[in-house]
Design a protein around this motif. Structure first.
Motif, PDB file in Angstrom:
ATOM      1  N   PRO A   1       0.826  -1.207   0.000  1.00  0.00           N
ATOM      2  CA  PRO A   1       0.000   0.000   0.000  1.00  0.00           C
ATOM      3  C   PRO A   1       0.866   1.266   0.000  1.00  0.00           C
ATOM      4  O   PRO A   1       1.988   1.236   0.495  1.00  0.00           O
ATOM      5  N   PRO A   2       0.376   2.349  -0.572  1.00  0.00           N
ATOM      6  CA  PRO A   2      -0.962   2.515  -1.161  1.00  0.00           C
ATOM      7  C   PRO A   2      -1.036   2.162  -2.640  1.00  0.00           C
ATOM      8  O   PRO A   2      -2.064   2.378  -3.287  1.00  0.00           O
TER       9      PRO A   2
ATOM     10  N   CYS B   1      -2.976  -3.222  -3.110  1.00  0.00           N
ATOM     11  CA  CYS B   1      -3.535  -3.953  -1.979  1.00  0.00           C
ATOM     12  C   CYS B   1      -4.152  -5.254  -2.458  1.00  0.00           C
ATOM     13  O   CYS B   1      -4.661  -5.332  -3.579  1.00  0.00           O
TER      14      CYS B   1
ATOM     15  N   GLU C   1      -3.729  -6.143   7.132  1.00  0.00           N
ATOM     16  CA  GLU C   1      -2.550  -5.516   6.523  1.00  0.00           C
ATOM     17  C   GLU C   1      -1.289  -5.776   7.346  1.00  0.00           C
ATOM     18  O   GLU C   1      -1.306  -5.664   8.573  1.00  0.00           O
TER      19      GLU C   1
ATOM     20  N   ASN D   1      -9.359  -4.722   3.275  1.00  0.00           N
ATOM     21  CA  ASN D   1      -7.989  -4.451   2.850  1.00  0.00           C
ATOM     22  C   ASN D   1      -7.935  -3.388   1.754  1.00  0.00           C
ATOM     23  O   ASN D   1      -6.991  -2.591   1.705  1.00  0.00           O
TER      24      ASN D   1
ATOM     25  N   CYS E   1      -5.494   0.924   0.840  1.00  0.00           N
ATOM     26  CA  CYS E   1      -4.967   1.683  -0.293  1.00  0.00           C
ATOM     27  C   CYS E   1      -5.805   2.919  -0.606  1.00  0.00           C
ATOM     28  O   CYS E   1      -5.265   3.978  -0.912  1.00  0.00           O
TER      29      CYS E   1
END
Length: 275
Positions: free
Chosen positions: A80-81, A84, A140, A218, A222
């Motif tokens: 990320p970003p 993802c 994450e 998730n 991002c």
């Protein structure tokens, strides 16, 4: 009884914070059928469902529950970003993750041949993990799910994970309430009253659904959580305002989805028994 006394005295380890987990449980209960109300009250021995939702956090660092520590999250090894995404074979540890834990404990709750005590314990895990899988930073690996990202919130030093677990929900729904149970019940009622989307949830397979829900959470890592550099920033202003709709959405989905699964378990066609 001794175990119950011990875990009620332990400090709570935050994951959505206790306010968030209580709200997921209360919101689910607003969607329960009469059969689900009877079923959950029986398996929980009359314990308040929002209190039952906190059990896995209270015991995770006790030696006899050490095996459950990794069940609260899935560490997506993404980037990320910029990118993802969750890969089960890459991201779910050998001892399990939140996706596999949802599948396991959902099956145990629904197993009429399992003793009531173990089904009740699994129901507590199930309620809790439906909440955890909807918290973006529980899906994450970056900076240990944001635990190593130093930020401040309304002038107080903290980390990004704690901001999402506790500080954002508490400022949004806990302000003005001295009673956490009342704050959670009020938040759950507000979410229930504001629901506008059709009640159409993933019901085909608990493992597949858990992965779908984790991937959905998730994606927010991002699109918002780490979309901009937040290191050292105060997140109590504009960032907080942008996070609130996400928190409302994910807490709401967790509650609805939990209710949908428990209602399906207790539907007459399931012939579910409580022994």
């Amino acid at each position: 009884m001794l175990l119950f006394i011990l875990f009620t005295l332990l400090p709570q380890i935050q994951a959505w914070g206790s306010l968030g987990h209580r709200t997921v449980a209360y919101l689910a209960s607003l969607h329960f059928t009469p059969e689900s109300n009877t079923f959950t009250n029986t398996l929980l021995n009359g314990q308040d469902i929002s209190e039952a939702a906190l059990f896995p956090d209270k015991v995770r660092h006790m030696p006899q529950f050490a095996y459950s520590a990794g069940w609260h999250y899935i560490d997506a090894q993404d980037s990320p970003p910029h990118q993802c995404g969750i890969n089960m074979t890459r991201d779910c540890l050998a001892e399990g993750c939140v996706v596999s834990a949802i599948a396991n404990h959902t099956a145990r709750v629904a197993d009429p041949h399992l003793p009531r005590f173990y089904r009740g314990q699994s129901l507590r895990f199930m309620i809790h993990f439906f909440g955890d899988v909807h918290q973006p930073l529980h899906t994450e690996a970056e900076d240990r799910g944001g635990n190593e990202v130093s930020v401040s919130f309304d002038g107080h030093a903290t980390n990004l994970h704690s901001a999402w677990d506790t500080l954002i929900p508490n400022k949004h729904a806990g302000a003005g309430h001295d009673d956490e149970l009342l704050a959670a019940w009020t938040w759950a009622q507000r979410l229930y009253a504001n629901e506008s989307q059709p009640f159409d949830e993933c019901m085909n397979d608990a493992a597949e659904c858990g992965l779908e829900w984790a991937s959905e959470a998730n994606a927010y890592v991002c699109s918002y959580v780490l979309a901009k550099d937040v290191h050292g920033k105060d997140l109590g202003g504009e960032y907080y305002e942008g996070a609130v709709p996400i928190v409302d959405e994910m807490i709401g989905k967790a509650g609805r989805r939990l209710a949908a699964w428990i209602n399906a378990m207790t539907a007459p066609a399931s012939a579910l028994e409580i022994q």
